[in-house]
Design a protein around this motif. Structure first.
Motif, PDB file in Angstrom:
ATOM      1  N   HIS A  82       0.815  -1.212   0.000  1.00 31.94           N
ATOM      2  CA  HIS A  82       0.000   0.000   0.000  1.00 31.94           C
ATOM      3  C   HIS A  82       0.853   1.269   0.000  1.00 31.94           C
ATOM      4  O   HIS A  82       0.363   2.355  -0.326  1.00 31.94           O
ATOM      5  CB  HIS A  82      -0.929   0.012   1.217  1.00 31.94           C
ATOM      6  N   ASP A  83       2.118   1.152   0.380  1.00 30.46           N
ATOM      7  CA  ASP A  83       2.999   2.316   0.479  1.00 30.46           C
ATOM      8  C   ASP A  83       3.786   2.593  -0.797  1.00 30.46           C
ATOM      9  O   ASP A  83       4.518   3.584  -0.876  1.00 30.46           O
ATOM     10  CB  ASP A  83       3.990   2.115   1.637  1.00 30.46           C
ATOM     11  N   ILE A  84       3.645   1.729  -1.792  1.00 31.35           N
ATOM     12  CA  ILE A  84       4.437   1.867  -3.013  1.00 31.35           C
ATOM     13  C   ILE A  84       4.095   3.160  -3.743  1.00 31.35           C
ATOM     14  O   ILE A  84       4.987   3.927  -4.141  1.00 31.35           O
ATOM     15  CB  ILE A  84       4.234   0.653  -3.933  1.00 31.35           C
ATOM     16  N   LEU A  85       2.819   3.433  -3.922  1.00 28.96           N
ATOM     17  CA  LEU A  85       2.409   4.591  -4.716  1.00 28.96           C
ATOM     18  C   LEU A  85       2.936   5.887  -4.120  1.00 28.96           C
ATOM     19  O   LEU A  85       3.460   6.748  -4.839  1.00 28.96           O
ATOM     20  CB  LEU A  85       0.885   4.640  -4.827  1.00 28.96           C
ATOM     21  N   GLU A 108       1.496  -8.908  -8.765  1.00 26.21           N
ATOM     22  CA  GLU A 108       0.693  -7.822  -8.201  1.00 26.21           C
ATOM     23  C   GLU A 108       1.575  -6.634  -7.833  1.00 26.21           C
ATOM     24  O   GLU A 108       1.192  -5.476  -8.051  1.00 26.21           O
ATOM     25  CB  GLU A 108      -0.069  -8.323  -6.971  1.00 26.21           C
ATOM     26  N   ILE A 109       2.746  -6.914  -7.274  1.00 26.85           N
ATOM     27  CA  ILE A 109       3.680  -5.849  -6.913  1.00 26.85           C
ATOM     28  C   ILE A 109       4.172  -5.135  -8.173  1.00 26.85           C
ATOM     29  O   ILE A 109       4.257  -3.899  -8.208  1.00 26.85           O
ATOM     30  CB  ILE A 109       4.879  -6.420  -6.127  1.00 26.85           C
ATOM     31  N   VAL A 110       4.510  -5.888  -9.192  1.00 29.27           N
ATOM     32  CA  VAL A 110       4.945  -5.287 -10.455  1.00 29.27           C
ATOM     33  C   VAL A 110       3.876  -4.332 -10.976  1.00 29.27           C
ATOM     34  O   VAL A 110       4.175  -3.200 -11.384  1.00 29.27           O
ATOM     35  CB  VAL A 110       5.252  -6.374 -11.501  1.00 29.27           C
ATOM     36  N   ASP A 111       2.624  -4.762 -10.949  1.00 28.82           N
ATOM     37  CA  ASP A 111       1.529  -3.930 -11.444  1.00 28.82           C
ATOM     38  C   ASP A 111       1.405  -2.626 -10.664  1.00 28.82           C
ATOM     39  O   ASP A 111       1.085  -1.575 -11.225  1.00 28.82           O
ATOM     40  CB  ASP A 111       0.206  -4.694 -11.384  1.00 28.82           C
ATOM     41  N   LEU A 112       1.664  -2.678  -9.353  1.00 32.04           N
ATOM     42  CA  LEU A 112       1.558  -1.473  -8.529  1.00 32.04           C
ATOM     43  C   LEU A 112       2.675  -0.469  -8.830  1.00 32.04           C
ATOM     44  O   LEU A 112       2.545   0.712  -8.510  1.00 32.04           O
ATOM     45  CB  LEU A 112       1.595  -1.846  -7.045  1.00 32.04           C
ATOM     46  N   CYS A 113       3.758  -0.939  -9.450  1.00 38.12           N
ATOM     47  CA  CYS A 113       4.901  -0.080  -9.745  1.00 38.12           C
ATOM     48  C   CYS A 113       4.881   0.480 -11.160  1.00 38.12           C
ATOM     49  O   CYS A 113       5.668   1.384 -11.472  1.00 38.12           O
ATOM     50  CB  CYS A 113       6.205  -0.852  -9.554  1.00 38.12           C
ATOM     51  N   ARG A 114       4.028  -0.039 -12.027  1.00 35.41           N
ATOM     52  CA  ARG A 114       4.065   0.329 -13.435  1.00 35.41           C
ATOM     53  C   ARG A 114       2.726   0.889 -13.894  1.00 35.41           C
ATOM     54  O   ARG A 114       1.671   0.329 -13.604  1.00 35.41           O
ATOM     55  CB  ARG A 114       4.395  -0.898 -14.306  1.00 35.41           C
ATOM     56  N   TYR A 115       2.792   1.992 -14.656  1.00 32.47           N
ATOM     57  CA  TYR A 115       1.564   2.500 -15.258  1.00 32.47           C
ATOM     58  C   TYR A 115       1.022   1.530 -16.290  1.00 32.47           C
ATOM     59  O   TYR A 115      -0.174   1.528 -16.580  1.00 32.47           O
ATOM     60  CB  TYR A 115       1.816   3.875 -15.885  1.00 32.47           C
ATOM     61  N   ALA A 116       1.907   0.699 -16.839  1.00 33.73           N
ATOM     62  CA  ALA A 116       1.446  -0.363 -17.728  1.00 33.73           C
ATOM     63  C   ALA A 116       0.656  -1.415 -16.960  1.00 33.73           C
ATOM     64  O   ALA A 116      -0.015  -2.258 -17.554  1.00 33.73           O
ATOM     65  CB  ALA A 116       2.626  -1.015 -18.430  1.00 33.73           C
ATOM     66  N   GLY A 117       0.742  -1.361 -15.620  1.00 36.06           N
ATOM     67  CA  GLY A 117      -0.019  -2.276 -14.766  1.00 36.06           C
ATOM     68  C   GLY A 117      -1.174  -1.548 -14.119  1.00 36.06           C
ATOM     69  O   GLY A 117      -2.108  -1.111 -14.805  1.00 36.06           O
TER      70      GLY A 117
END
Length: 260
Positions: A82-85, A108-117
């Motif tokens: 939850h703190d990634i963004l 799921e973590i990858v998706d939270l880090c990428r606008y492509a996700g």
């Protein structure tokens, strides 16, 4: 992220992906001062420890700014996904995410880090240079700039290392030997179970062309793991440096003034 900082972030990520040797340290003190000193000493990156140290978002934000100012890549070890963004919006060059345990959770973590996700969009914070970057400039640049460093630090993750490291978008792996030591209850000299687990993860990383980061006890150990393929080295913590220097100075003074 302004053009200069964006280029620096992308260049640091590229260095990591090419397995160039990079040096950093954990920041445990929620203040900009140790980051200024460590960055000024020439470290490549700092790991702002928002998992095990008392960092709120405001303190982490000021530390990210200090690292950017002094030329050290700011990475944030987040307490939870939850703190990634927040860390990325505040201008961190990347995040280190603890306790990856499966391919599904890693995706799921990858998706939270990428606008492509599934990263939530805003170009208004520092990362978007407070709106100077247009929507698509920010989206297109960010996915090339953000470094995702995942932590394998649980026995179940060691057993699933191949499937975790095969996930596209996971840039590099940090092997958390402290947590593994606690999990394995490995009290033997040389920590043989932890070393075996470390080598197993490193072998998997090699198969999937993923760089390996480690916190090492000293330069000799770092050299040993570099020979096995590790390229990212955390040399300690800001608190550890201060404790070591303070202890050394006190002992030197006590010795010199003994008997007076």
């Amino acid at each position: 992220m302004n053009p200069t900082q964006g280029a620096r972030a992308a260049a640091f990520r590229e260095r990591v992906l090419k397995r160039e040797t990079v040096y950093g340290t954990f920041i445990k003190t929620p203040s900009s001062h140790s980051i200024e000193i460590i960055g000024g000493a020439g470290y490549d990156f700092v790991l702002i420890d928002a998992e095990h140290a008392p960092f709120g978002r405001v303190a982490a934000d000021s530390c990210i700014l200090a690292a950017r100012a002094v030329g050290a890549a700011p990475l944030v070890r987040v307490a939870s996904p939850h703190d990634i963004l927040g860390a990325l919006d505040d201008g961190a060059f990347g995040v280190m995410v603890p306790h990856l345990t499966s391919a599904a959770s890693t995706r799921e973590i990858v998706d939270l880090c990428r606008y492509a996700g599934k990263r939530g969009f805003s170009n208004s914070p520092r990362a978007g240079d407070y709106g100077v970057r247009t929507t698509w400039e920010h989206i297109d640049a960010s996915d090339k700039e953000v470094l995702l460093l995942g932590m394998i630090e649980d026995p179940e993750a060691v057993e699933k290392a191949d499937e975790i490291l095969a996930v596209d978008g996971l840039d590099a792996v940090f092997i958390g030997r402290g947590d593994l030591t606690a999990a394995y209850r490995d009290r033997e000299a040389g920590s043989p179970r932890v070393r075996a687990a470390t080598l197993k993860v490193m072998e998997a990383a090699g198969r999937h062309n993923k760089p390996v980061f480690l916190l090492t006890a000293n330069a000799k150990e770092a050299a040993e793991y570099a020979a096995l393929g590790a390229s990212g080295f955390v040399t300690g913590t800001d608190q550890g440096f201060m404790r070591a220097a303070a202890t050394s100075a006190l002992r030197e003074y006590q010795s010199a003034l003994a008997g007076r």
